[in-house]
Design a protein around this motif. Sequence first.
Motif, PDB file in Angstrom:
ATOM      1  N   VAL A 107       0.861  -1.178   0.000  1.00  0.00           N
ATOM      2  CA  VAL A 107       0.000   0.000   0.000  1.00  0.00           C
ATOM      3  C   VAL A 107       0.899   1.230   0.000  1.00  0.00           C
ATOM      4  CG1 VAL A 107      -1.874  -1.174   1.210  1.00  0.00           C
ATOM      5  CG2 VAL A 107      -0.126   0.045   2.522  1.00  0.00           C
ATOM      6  N   THR A 108       0.305   2.347  -0.329  1.00  0.00           N
ATOM      7  CA  THR A 108       1.044   3.607  -0.290  1.00  0.00           C
ATOM      8  C   THR A 108       0.079   4.724   0.042  1.00  0.00           C
ATOM      9  OG1 THR A 108       2.616   5.010  -1.464  1.00  0.00           O
ATOM     10  CG2 THR A 108       0.768   4.142  -2.734  1.00  0.00           C
ATOM     11  N   GLY A 109       0.644   5.896   0.274  1.00  0.00           N
ATOM     12  CA  GLY A 109      -0.172   7.053   0.629  1.00  0.00           C
ATOM     13  C   GLY A 109       0.701   8.289   0.607  1.00  0.00           C
ATOM     14  N   SER A 110       0.172   9.354   1.137  1.00  0.00           N
ATOM     15  CA  SER A 110       0.932  10.604   1.169  1.00  0.00           C
ATOM     16  C   SER A 110       2.120  10.461   2.108  1.00  0.00           C
ATOM     17  CB  SER A 110       0.034  11.756   1.630  1.00  0.00           C
ATOM     18  OG  SER A 110      -0.342  11.554   2.992  1.00  0.00           O
ATOM     19  N   ALA A 111       3.089  11.349   1.969  1.00  0.00           N
ATOM     20  CA  ALA A 111       4.262  11.311   2.830  1.00  0.00           C
ATOM     21  C   ALA A 111       3.879  11.520   4.291  1.00  0.00           C
ATOM     22  CB  ALA A 111       5.265  12.371   2.390  1.00  0.00           C
ATOM     23  N   PHE A 125       9.427   8.920  12.068  1.00  0.00           N
ATOM     24  CA  PHE A 125       9.046   7.521  11.886  1.00  0.00           C
ATOM     25  C   PHE A 125       8.604   7.315  10.442  1.00  0.00           C
ATOM     26  CE2 PHE A 125       6.153   3.916  11.931  1.00  0.00           C
ATOM     27  CZ  PHE A 125       6.810   3.007  12.754  1.00  0.00           C
ATOM     28  N   VAL A 126       9.193   6.282   9.799  1.00  0.00           N
ATOM     29  CA  VAL A 126       8.823   5.925   8.428  1.00  0.00           C
ATOM     30  C   VAL A 126       8.320   4.485   8.447  1.00  0.00           C
ATOM     31  CG1 VAL A 126       9.569   5.757   6.030  1.00  0.00           C
ATOM     32  CG2 VAL A 126      10.635   7.440   7.548  1.00  0.00           C
ATOM     33  N   ALA A 127       7.057   4.304   8.157  1.00  0.00           N
ATOM     34  CA  ALA A 127       6.449   2.981   8.246  1.00  0.00           C
ATOM     35  C   ALA A 127       6.960   2.060   7.143  1.00  0.00           C
ATOM     36  CB  ALA A 127       4.934   3.096   8.169  1.00  0.00           C
ATOM     37  N   THR A 128       7.117   0.779   7.475  1.00  0.00           N
ATOM     38  CA  THR A 128       7.469  -0.241   6.491  1.00  0.00           C
ATOM     39  C   THR A 128       6.430  -1.363   6.438  1.00  0.00           C
ATOM     40  OG1 THR A 128       8.823  -1.427   8.115  1.00  0.00           O
ATOM     41  CG2 THR A 128       9.940   0.205   6.726  1.00  0.00           C
ATOM     42  N   ARG A 129       5.739  -1.605   7.555  1.00  0.00           N
ATOM     43  CA  ARG A 129       4.714  -2.677   7.587  1.00  0.00           C
ATOM     44  C   ARG A 129       3.550  -2.217   8.446  1.00  0.00           C
ATOM     45  NH1 ARG A 129       3.579  -7.316  10.897  1.00  0.00           N
ATOM     46  NH2 ARG A 129       5.378  -6.838  12.236  1.00  0.00           N
ATOM     47  N   LEU A 130       2.343  -2.527   7.970  1.00  0.00           N
ATOM     48  CA  LEU A 130       1.130  -2.172   8.701  1.00  0.00           C
ATOM     49  C   LEU A 130       0.387  -3.432   9.094  1.00  0.00           C
ATOM     50  CD1 LEU A 130      -0.247   0.653   6.353  1.00  0.00           C
ATOM     51  CD2 LEU A 130       1.376   0.872   8.231  1.00  0.00           C
ATOM     52  N   TYR A 143       2.662  -4.269   3.422  1.00  0.00           N
ATOM     53  CA  TYR A 143       3.917  -3.525   3.411  1.00  0.00           C
ATOM     54  C   TYR A 143       3.694  -2.159   2.779  1.00  0.00           C
ATOM     55  CZ  TYR A 143       6.832  -7.592   4.599  1.00  0.00           C
ATOM     56  OH  TYR A 143       7.420  -8.657   5.231  1.00  0.00           O
ATOM     57  N   LEU A 144       4.512  -1.178   3.193  1.00  0.00           N
ATOM     58  CA  LEU A 144       4.539   0.103   2.500  1.00  0.00           C
ATOM     59  C   LEU A 144       5.352  -0.057   1.221  1.00  0.00           C
ATOM     60  CD1 LEU A 144       3.329   2.880   3.335  1.00  0.00           C
ATOM     61  CD2 LEU A 144       3.374   1.153   5.164  1.00  0.00           C
ATOM     62  N   GLN A 145       4.853   0.527   0.156  1.00  0.00           N
ATOM     63  CA  GLN A 145       5.518   0.415  -1.132  1.00  0.00           C
ATOM     64  C   GLN A 145       6.766   1.298  -1.172  1.00  0.00           C
ATOM     65  OE1 GLN A 145       2.868   1.022  -4.423  1.00  0.00           O
ATOM     66  NE2 GLN A 145       4.519   1.264  -5.924  1.00  0.00           N
ATOM     67  N   GLU A 146       7.921   0.669  -1.253  1.00  0.00           N
ATOM     68  CA  GLU A 146       9.227   1.313  -1.424  1.00  0.00           C
ATOM     69  C   GLU A 146       9.447   2.512  -0.480  1.00  0.00           C
ATOM     70  OE1 GLU A 146      12.268   2.279  -5.103  1.00  0.00           O
ATOM     71  OE2 GLU A 146      10.160   2.819  -5.346  1.00  0.00           O
ATOM     72  N   PRO A 147       9.431   2.293   0.823  1.00  0.00           N
ATOM     73  CA  PRO A 147       9.713   3.408   1.745  1.00  0.00           C
ATOM     74  C   PRO A 147      11.145   3.925   1.626  1.00  0.00           C
ATOM     75  CG  PRO A 147       9.661   1.320   2.917  1.00  0.00           C
ATOM     76  CD  PRO A 147       9.179   1.028   1.528  1.00  0.00           C
ATOM     77  N   GLU A 148      12.071   3.087   1.135  1.00  0.00           N
ATOM     78  CA  GLU A 148      13.469   3.519   1.006  1.00  0.00           C
ATOM     79  C   GLU A 148      13.628   4.705   0.057  1.00  0.00           C
ATOM     80  OE1 GLU A 148      13.660  -1.090   0.698  1.00  0.00           O
ATOM     81  OE2 GLU A 148      12.187   0.519   0.398  1.00  0.00           O
ATOM     82  N   ALA A 149      12.646   4.868  -0.858  1.00  0.00           N
ATOM     83  CA  ALA A 149      12.765   5.934  -1.855  1.00  0.00           C
ATOM     84  C   ALA A 149      12.319   7.292  -1.311  1.00  0.00           C
ATOM     85  CB  ALA A 149      11.945   5.588  -3.093  1.00  0.00           C
ATOM     86  N   TYR A 150      11.613   7.308  -0.201  1.00  0.00           N
ATOM     87  CA  TYR A 150      11.174   8.578   0.369  1.00  0.00           C
ATOM     88  C   TYR A 150      12.391   9.369   0.837  1.00  0.00           C
ATOM     89  CZ  TYR A 150       6.237   7.303   0.239  1.00  0.00           C
ATOM     90  OH  TYR A 150       4.978   6.974  -0.181  1.00  0.00           O
TER      91      TYR A 150
END
Length: 361
Positions: A107-111, A125-130, A143-150
Amino acid sequence: MAWRRRLFDFFDTIDLDELLAYRTPKVVIIKDRVLGALRLSGLIAVAIYFLLVRIVADQGYYEFENVIAMMETSLEAPANGLTAAALLPYCLGSQTPGLPTPPLPCVTGSAAWVALPSTGNSELFVATRLKEQHGDSNFSESYLQEPEAYTVGVTFLITAPSFYDEFRDPTFAKSIEQVKTRLLDQSNVEMAGALTRVNRFDVMSLGSLLHAAGISDLDAMCGDGDATLRHKGAILVANIHCTTNRNGGISKCDYRVTKMPHAEAKISVPNGAKDVVQRRRGIKIFVQVTGRMGVFKWSALVIAWVSAFAMLGLVSVVVDTLLRYVMPLRDVYSVLKWEESVDFSEYRQGCPSAVQAVEHL
């Protein structure tokens, strides 16, 4: 009375000249090249220590004050968008499976939503799993979609408050625009291109911060081997260490990132729906600034100078110890350096040996 007689007899046995003997330094020139070389080497070493370590490296002529910092952090989505979920191996339905743990829906969403519950201070805090809990037993995971790219943004203001209040000198209050910053890896080597300055923010990707902390892949198994870092989360400490320049101020700061061992980042946030709680795992980043500023003080320089003189005395003690206990001619050296006078009580009483000894001085 008997006790008085014994007391007087006891004091009569005390030689006051021996008890109150005056010990005075005696200058003896011992013409031995080894001892001379040892002493000279010690003096040169102390001089080098004073000049290079206490004055140049430690800036011993400064009185220092630790800085305090006002921090602000932010999280932004990547400008070029996210990699498609079908190309991410941890996403369910991926075309490139092969991870040691089962994939989950992505999943993804706004920053701002990804960073919940961050408030923009020194913690991010940067989420990786919900994991959403529905009632007592039902739950869903993703999982959050590609949090490493934020991208993570950091800005700060540093000051030495006592010095600034006393001198009103802008040297002792610096914003991030007035200092040069670098992101260093685990070998203290600058990661070229990993950090950029955008207006008043230092901007770097979460992936770069992970790499700086020695984490090359969120999908690597944790030390206990039961899950990945993406699944369990991690805590990072980003220490911004600022070095004092020759003017006592600060012009350069370095980011060093450390992963806290055996630590997981998890938090619960309300989902808005009734009886639904969202439990988040992710990367929690603590940002702190360390460093100090200094002002020239004669008292600080005098303290450094006195410490050097104390070490000069230590050189003499070491050489005297070698002279007395180690050197091959130590018995001769000891006779030359440590001489005991006659007992002047005996001289005043006319003891022949004492009188003769004084006459031969």
